[in-house]
Write a protein that holds these residues in place. Structure first.
Motif, PDB file in Angstrom:
ATOM      1  N   LEU A 174       0.811  -1.398  -0.143  1.00 26.88           N
ATOM      2  CA  LEU A 174      -0.038   0.111   0.094  1.00 26.88           C
ATOM      3  C   LEU A 174       1.069   1.321  -0.160  1.00 26.88           C
ATOM      4  O   LEU A 174       1.560   1.419   0.990  1.00 26.88           O
ATOM      5  N   ASP A 175       0.732   2.192  -1.014  1.00 27.03           N
ATOM      6  CA  ASP A 175       1.733   3.315  -1.304  1.00 27.03           C
ATOM      7  C   ASP A 175       0.891   4.504  -0.600  1.00 27.03           C
ATOM      8  O   ASP A 175       1.623   5.409  -0.303  1.00 27.03           O
ATOM      9  N   TRP A 176      -0.278   4.561  -1.194  1.00 27.33           N
ATOM     10  CA  TRP A 176      -0.961   5.773  -0.889  1.00 27.33           C
ATOM     11  C   TRP A 176      -2.496   5.578  -0.539  1.00 27.33           C
ATOM     12  O   TRP A 176      -3.058   4.810  -1.610  1.00 27.33           O
ATOM     13  N   VAL A 177      -3.144   6.384   0.314  1.00 29.46           N
ATOM     14  CA  VAL A 177      -4.769   6.257   0.202  1.00 29.46           C
ATOM     15  C   VAL A 177      -5.265   7.553   0.115  1.00 29.46           C
ATOM     16  O   VAL A 177      -4.912   8.516   0.782  1.00 29.46           O
ATOM     17  N   TYR A 178      -6.008   7.754  -0.785  1.00 31.37           N
ATOM     18  CA  TYR A 178      -6.976   9.395  -1.242  1.00 31.37           C
ATOM     19  C   TYR A 178      -8.054   9.035  -0.348  1.00 31.37           C
ATOM     20  O   TYR A 178      -8.796   8.259  -0.728  1.00 31.37           O
ATOM     21  N   GLY A 179      -8.191  10.360   0.204  1.00 30.21           N
ATOM     22  CA  GLY A 179      -9.575  10.353   0.803  1.00 30.21           C
ATOM     23  C   GLY A 179      -9.703  10.321   2.457  1.00 30.21           C
ATOM     24  O   GLY A 179      -8.676  10.048   2.994  1.00 30.21           O
ATOM     25  N   TYR A 180     -10.721  10.686   2.919  1.00 35.61           N
ATOM     26  CA  TYR A 180     -10.877  11.015   4.370  1.00 35.61           C
ATOM     27  C   TYR A 180     -12.324  10.796   4.729  1.00 35.61           C
ATOM     28  O   TYR A 180     -13.163  11.248   4.032  1.00 35.61           O
ATOM     29  N   ARG A 181     -12.690  10.257   5.838  1.00 30.93           N
ATOM     30  CA  ARG A 181     -14.146   9.818   6.273  1.00 30.93           C
ATOM     31  C   ARG A 181     -14.474  10.857   7.246  1.00 30.93           C
ATOM     32  O   ARG A 181     -14.452  10.767   8.396  1.00 30.93           O
ATOM     33  N   GLY A 182     -14.984  12.092   6.586  1.00 31.28           N
ATOM     34  CA  GLY A 182     -15.531  13.228   7.450  1.00 31.28           C
ATOM     35  C   GLY A 182     -17.243  13.066   7.448  1.00 31.28           C
ATOM     36  O   GLY A 182     -17.684  13.845   8.334  1.00 31.28           O
ATOM     37  N   LEU A 198      -6.260  30.516  11.879  1.00 34.71           N
ATOM     38  CA  LEU A 198      -7.924  31.340  12.143  1.00 34.71           C
ATOM     39  C   LEU A 198      -7.710  32.637  11.361  1.00 34.71           C
ATOM     40  O   LEU A 198      -9.009  33.244  11.597  1.00 34.71           O
ATOM     41  N   ASP A 199      -6.972  33.367  10.968  1.00 33.73           N
ATOM     42  CA  ASP A 199      -7.242  34.276  10.237  1.00 33.73           C
ATOM     43  C   ASP A 199      -6.769  34.559   8.604  1.00 33.73           C
ATOM     44  O   ASP A 199      -6.815  35.225   8.121  1.00 33.73           O
ATOM     45  N   GLY A 200      -6.718  33.021   8.488  1.00 34.42           N
ATOM     46  CA  GLY A 200      -6.302  32.974   6.750  1.00 34.42           C
ATOM     47  C   GLY A 200      -7.037  32.088   6.086  1.00 34.42           C
ATOM     48  O   GLY A 200      -8.000  31.595   6.522  1.00 34.42           O
ATOM     49  N   GLU A 201      -6.310  31.803   4.935  1.00 36.45           N
ATOM     50  CA  GLU A 201      -7.025  30.796   4.071  1.00 36.45           C
ATOM     51  C   GLU A 201      -6.616  29.331   4.549  1.00 36.45           C
ATOM     52  O   GLU A 201      -5.744  29.113   5.427  1.00 36.45           O
ATOM     53  N   PHE A 202      -7.679  28.521   4.060  1.00 36.57           N
ATOM     54  CA  PHE A 202      -7.504  27.113   4.276  1.00 36.57           C
ATOM     55  C   PHE A 202      -7.178  26.306   2.875  1.00 36.57           C
ATOM     56  O   PHE A 202      -7.941  26.579   2.071  1.00 36.57           O
ATOM     57  N   MET A 203      -6.275  25.354   2.713  1.00 35.43           N
ATOM     58  CA  MET A 203      -5.970  24.698   1.665  1.00 35.43           C
ATOM     59  C   MET A 203      -6.221  23.249   2.118  1.00 35.43           C
ATOM     60  O   MET A 203      -6.044  22.712   3.167  1.00 35.43           O
ATOM     61  N   PRO A 204      -6.793  22.439   0.897  1.00 31.58           N
ATOM     62  CA  PRO A 204      -6.992  21.035   1.278  1.00 31.58           C
ATOM     63  C   PRO A 204      -5.447  20.378   1.289  1.00 31.58           C
ATOM     64  O   PRO A 204      -4.761  20.515   0.552  1.00 31.58           O
ATOM     65  N   ILE A 205      -5.402  19.427   2.114  1.00 37.16           N
ATOM     66  CA  ILE A 205      -4.213  18.513   2.153  1.00 37.16           C
ATOM     67  C   ILE A 205      -4.514  17.104   1.885  1.00 37.16           C
ATOM     68  O   ILE A 205      -3.781  16.400   1.321  1.00 37.16           O
ATOM     69  N   THR A 206      -5.998  16.538   2.045  1.00 37.58           N
ATOM     70  CA  THR A 206      -6.389  15.486   1.650  1.00 37.58           C
ATOM     71  C   THR A 206      -7.916  15.682   1.163  1.00 37.58           C
ATOM     72  O   THR A 206      -8.530  16.556   1.759  1.00 37.58           O
ATOM     73  N   GLN A 207      -8.477  15.071   0.057  1.00 35.54           N
ATOM     74  CA  GLN A 207      -9.632  15.040  -0.313  1.00 35.54           C
ATOM     75  C   GLN A 207      -9.987  13.903  -0.962  1.00 35.54           C
ATOM     76  O   GLN A 207      -8.964  12.951  -1.481  1.00 35.54           O
ATOM     77  N   SER A 215      -7.016   0.880  -6.813  1.00 34.83           N
ATOM     78  CA  SER A 215      -8.227   0.256  -6.518  1.00 34.83           C
ATOM     79  C   SER A 215      -9.281   1.289  -6.122  1.00 34.83           C
ATOM     80  O   SER A 215      -8.852   2.219  -5.153  1.00 34.83           O
ATOM     81  N   THR A 216     -10.417   1.161  -6.462  1.00 34.13           N
ATOM     82  CA  THR A 216     -11.559   1.753  -5.628  1.00 34.13           C
ATOM     83  C   THR A 216     -12.488   1.050  -4.921  1.00 34.13           C
ATOM     84  O   THR A 216     -12.810  -0.044  -5.264  1.00 34.13           O
ATOM     85  N   GLY A 217     -12.923   1.682  -3.678  1.00 34.96           N
ATOM     86  CA  GLY A 217     -13.730   1.152  -2.777  1.00 34.96           C
ATOM     87  C   GLY A 217     -15.152   1.609  -3.233  1.00 34.96           C
ATOM     88  O   GLY A 217     -15.376   2.900  -3.319  1.00 34.96           O
ATOM     89  N   GLY A 218     -16.316   0.757  -3.030  1.00 33.43           N
ATOM     90  CA  GLY A 218     -17.668   1.267  -3.410  1.00 33.43           C
ATOM     91  C   GLY A 218     -18.037   2.255  -2.305  1.00 33.43           C
ATOM     92  O   GLY A 218     -17.865   3.548  -2.405  1.00 33.43           O
ATOM     93  N   LYS A 219     -18.667   1.808  -1.426  1.00 40.95           N
ATOM     94  CA  LYS A 219     -19.467   2.654  -0.398  1.00 40.95           C
ATOM     95  C   LYS A 219     -18.182   3.259   0.749  1.00 40.95           C
ATOM     96  O   LYS A 219     -18.635   4.441   1.244  1.00 40.95           O
ATOM     97  N   ASP A 220     -16.917   2.650   0.605  1.00 45.35           N
ATOM     98  CA  ASP A 220     -15.979   3.276   1.533  1.00 45.35           C
ATOM     99  C   ASP A 220     -15.471   4.635   0.782  1.00 45.35           C
ATOM    100  O   ASP A 220     -14.618   5.121   1.523  1.00 45.35           O
ATOM    101  N   MET A 221     -15.865   4.875  -0.410  1.00 47.21           N
ATOM    102  CA  MET A 221     -15.337   5.782  -1.191  1.00 47.21           C
ATOM    103  C   MET A 221     -13.926   6.232  -1.371  1.00 47.21           C
ATOM    104  O   MET A 221     -13.511   7.502  -1.519  1.00 47.21           O
ATOM    105  N   SER A 222     -13.020   5.242  -0.878  1.00 45.23           N
ATOM    106  CA  SER A 222     -11.679   5.506  -0.998  1.00 45.23           C
ATOM    107  C   SER A 222     -10.859   5.116  -2.387  1.00 45.23           C
ATOM    108  O   SER A 222     -11.621   4.239  -3.127  1.00 45.23           O
ATOM    109  N   VAL A 223      -9.751   5.706  -2.496  1.00 50.05           N
ATOM    110  CA  VAL A 223      -9.032   5.153  -3.591  1.00 50.05           C
ATOM    111  C   VAL A 223      -7.534   4.944  -3.058  1.00 50.05           C
ATOM    112  O   VAL A 223      -7.010   5.462  -2.372  1.00 50.05           O
TER     113      VAL A 223
END
Length: 814
Positions: free
Chosen positions: A223-231, A530-539, A800-808
């Motif tokens: 396993l090299d990389w997991v794309y996604g987060y469960r929020g 708290l006073d600046g921009e927010f950048m995505p680190i995972t999506q 590989s893609t997971g169905g309902k787990d939404m992960s790549v």
């Protein structure tokens, strides 16, 4: 309260005690209340403990890096795995579990082990302890097993919990073994009692032996990389470790992501969806809880908590197997007794709250918490016998006394009672602070169950997250996407709004220095201040995921799903290149051989072509009104074949490098929906599989079926994604019902074959896979059916893609 303290001060001279503390701020004001002095002392002790934890964590990180460099050296010199350095012995000694088996500690003569011996303690409750009679939860168990009627698979959509990887649909009925006919040169196998005849290439007929054993592939996956987060539906699952790693989870993998170094490590001890996570005060030990699942042979897998070391990734303890019901929803370590106890809430009808001495794997107490949902549970920071839980229409203060948990209900009095109390944290002085669905922040006096302060209308709508920063600033976030900071007297300091693209704030964690980490309900992890921009680190995606295609000559792949998002990813830097919103839920995708355009099939029969560089729309067409399961260009780029759920394969002539399309016709002959398609190397032929296990051959340029075995048996196929065929029939497990395998892919060098199945597993086989029940390497990580698998253009990685787990997930071939 005052009486209690006066009796203490007669026993101990608190003023002389305070003189030992050289902190002027603590001792200067002699008129301070004794309670304030003690609170101040507690605060000082906490600060010192934090410093010690930081040192421990730094040491742990050094050890981890040493181990990594040793591993790399060993790989370089091909000496095999290296042993961990003896330096690791400076970390706390605990029994470790590898692959579910507990390894005994190395004897250390001088240090007795905290749990007596390395063996597991019996977790059954002694007779003298109060045991909780659970309400029978069978009536809800169905939500954890996927209902898999023929109809649901026919839809390629499965009902059930987000992802329990499992269906328990394996039948014990003995399947008929395949038959080899040497005269005709075919193998006949049976799925659900239906015969499937597969002709082999002429040159193999004489040498073929059905009983021969296939070999395991020499390659493996890592396993090299997991794309996604469960929020979307989990909370309090994002933390920054002192090592600089952000820890969160998706599917059944815990990701430790060092953003600065762009490195991920993964804890893969779980077998199904992880739903909750807690970090020990030592900032090294982590506890994670999972849902109940079903193994590939239909056995129920019990929900449990795993306690593990974030440096070595070794499992230290497994708690509650056979005790918890359905899933775990909340976890928290105690703060004031060195983190020796762990509180857990499960997802049974009674939402049982239990307290554990996790090192001894001993349950200290348990109680029915609530019939309604529980959203948060946490220990008081200075009293390890007080636990606060909150959820739908309740807030409870629990006191652990002599193995019993005694409940005090939060009294809302004049304050209107909210429908949901969604989160809880603590002020430095020990007050509890809650956020609720009415948008109010309530402060509850230390040691009481009454409101001492109200911030009315702190947010518009629900408050999902509250976090107390190291400097005493309270930060709140919620459905209104606003991040608000409050000072010690609960006056608003500043507000920042997160862009709508990222969605409402689900959880907040303190980052390094001034930075803050946010997890959102649209499955983004954001970093900012708290006073600046927010950048995505995972999506990642936010709904079921089916479409996957790889670029023909770049390290890129594309994913699309029911969230109507099409995403193009760079596999080498693990970044999103672009994302595009669509009107319809997407089901399938395929790149033109030039790489210039990509075709996307939807669930409505509409399909569109996008420019790969600009993501601009090139063209839109509609064929039928059912989902399009396969989009596949011929190797020469002159034709596009579209496999539909209406049993037809639509053929289009393609011109101008994928920019011009004209319909040739449709291939008619299947009596069920199309599942997979492959083109011949010369683009003259097409092979297709359908939902009723048919294998048909076609001449796409004239949309005619080919029935001559002599014509089709020796065709060389450019790809192998069909799950039925002589070269791949060995991948079917014993007792399969024909719907277990969702996707197949062969490497471009024709040496490996990979499958994604209904049980969350990725299997790696040798190719060709034409011996019955061929052996494979098996890999977990997904917690839902694996919907698609494909190798990158150069066979360096598998996606590989997971169905309902939404992960790549991206796997390195080693």
């Amino acid at each position: 309260m005052e009486d209690g303290f006066s009796s203490y001060s007669s026993l101990y001279d608190t003023s002389s005690l305070l003189q030992f503390c050289n902190d002027d701020s603590a001792s200067a004001a002699s008129s301070m209340e004794v309670t304030d002095r003690i609170a101040s002392l507690e605060q000082r002790v906490q600060m010192q403990e934090d410093e010690i934890q930081l040192l421990k964590s730094a040491l742990a990180d050094v050890v981890r890096r040493l181990n990594v460099s040793e591993e790399q050296q060993a790989m370089g010199s091909r000496r095999g795995p290296t042993k961990a350095r003896p330096m690791i012995a400076t970390l706390p000694l605990r029994p470790t579990v590898n692959n579910g088996t507990i390894l005994p500690k190395k004897g250390s003569g001088t240090l007795p082990s905290p749990s007596g011996s390395g063996s597991r303690k019996d977790t059954s409750t002694p007779a003298n302890k109060s045991t909780v009679r659970r309400a029978n939860s069978n009536e809800h168990v169905g939500t954890l097993t996927r209902k898999d009627s023929g109809d649901s698979k026919g839809n390629r959509t499965r009902a059930g919990s987000t992802g329990s990887n499992s269906s328990g649909k394996r039948s014990d009925s003995k399947q008929r073994d395949p038959v080899f006919n040497a005269e005709e040169g075919y193998v006949k196998m049976y799925l659900k009692g239906r015969p499937i005849t597969m002709f082999m290439p002429k040159e193999q007929v004489d040498s073929y032996c059905l009983e021969a054993r296939a070999d395991l592939p020499s390659n493996k996956l890592k396993l090299d990389w997991v794309y996604g987060y469960r929020g979307r539906d989990c909370r309090s699952n994002l933390y920054l470790l002192p090592t600089g790693e952000t820890v969160y989870f998706i599917a059944s993998v815990v990701v430790l992501f060092n953003v600065d170094e762009q490195l991920q490590r993964h804890y893969t001890g779980h077998t199904d969806d992880i739903k909750c996570l807690a970090v020990h005060p030592d900032k090294i030990t982590i506890a994670t809880g999972q849902v109940a699942g079903t193994s590939s042979d239909g056995k129920q897998l019990a929900p449990h908590v795993r306690v593990w070391d974030s440096v070595s990734l070794n499992t230290l303890h497994v708690l509650g197997t056979g005790f918890f019901d359905r899933a775990l929803v909340c976890l928290a370590f105690s703060k004031s007794n060195g983190g020796n106890t762990l509180c857990v809430v499960d997802d049974s009808n009674d939402h049982v709250l239990s307290v554990w001495d996790w090192q001894r794997e001993d349950r200290l107490a348990e109680v029915k918490c609530s019939n309604e949902s529980v959203f948060a549970a946490d220990f008081h920071p200075t009293d390890c016998n007080i636990i606060v839980t909150c959820g739908k229409s309740h807030l409870y203060f629990w006191n652990l006394e002599k193995g019993m948990l005694v409940k005090k209900q939060g009294l809302f009095e004049k304050q209107e009672k909210p429908k949901f109390v969604l989160c809880v944290t603590f002020a430095e002085n020990g007050d509890a602070i809650t956020g609720d669905s009415s948008g109010n922040i309530l402060v509850w006096g230390k040691g009481t169950n009454r409101i001492s302060h109200v911030i009315q209308g702190a947010h518009e709508g629900s408050i999902f997250a509250l976090t107390m920063l190291r400097n005493g600033t309270l930060v709140s976030g919620g459905k209104d996407r606003r991040l608000v900071s409050w000072d010690g007297s609960y006056q608003q300091i500043q507000t920042v709004e997160v862009p709508e693209l990222f969605g409402p704030i689900r959880t907040i964690a303190e980052g390094r220095g001034e930075t803050v980490l946010i997890g959102t309900t649209k499955n983004f992890v954001l970093q900012g201040s708290l006073d600046g921009e927010f950048m995505p680190i995972t999506q990642g995606h936010t709904d079921e995921l089916w479409g996957l295609a790889v670029h023909p000559w770049k390290p890129q792949f594309l994913t699309c799903g029911y969230d109507r998002q099409v995403c193009l990813w760079d596999s080498s830097c693990h970044q999103l290149i672009w994302t595009k919103s669509m009107e319809d839920a997407a089901q399938s995708a395929g790149f033109h051989p030039s790489g210039a355009v990509v075709a996307i099939g939807t669930q409505t029969g509409r399909w569109l072509v996008l420019d790969t560089d600009s993501k601009d729309l090139v063209t839109v067409h509609t064929d039928g009104n059912e989902q399009l399961s396969v989009m596949s260009y011929g190797p020469d780029g002159n034709f596009l074949a579209i496999g539909s759920h209406d049993n037809y394969i639509y053929i289009y002539a393609v011109a101008e490098n994928g920019r011009k399309y004209s319909r040739v016709g449709k291939c008619s002959g299947h009596s069920s929906f199309i599942t997979h398609l492959d083109w011949s190397v010369d683009s003259q032929y097409l092979v297709s599989n359908s939902g009723d296990y048919e294998i048909l051959y076609w001449i796409p340029s004239v949309c005619k079926q080919v029935v001559s075995v002599e014509t089709t048996r020796d065709i060389e196929w450019a790809t192998y994604t069909c799950t039925l065929g002589f070269q791949v029939f060995g991948l079917w497990p014993d007792g399969s019902d024909g719907t277990d395998i969702n996707a197949v892919c062969r490497t471009n060098d024709k040496s490996l074959l990979v499958t994604g199945d209904d049980f969350g597993k990725v299997h790696l086989f040798s190719y060709p896979c034409s011996q019955f029940r061929a052996p494979s390497h098996v890999y977990g990580g997904h917690s839902s059916h694996v919907t698609n698998v494909t190798f990158l253009y150069d066979d360096s990685y598998l996606v590989s893609t997971g169905g309902k787990d939404m992960s790549v997930m991206q796997w390195r071939i080693v």
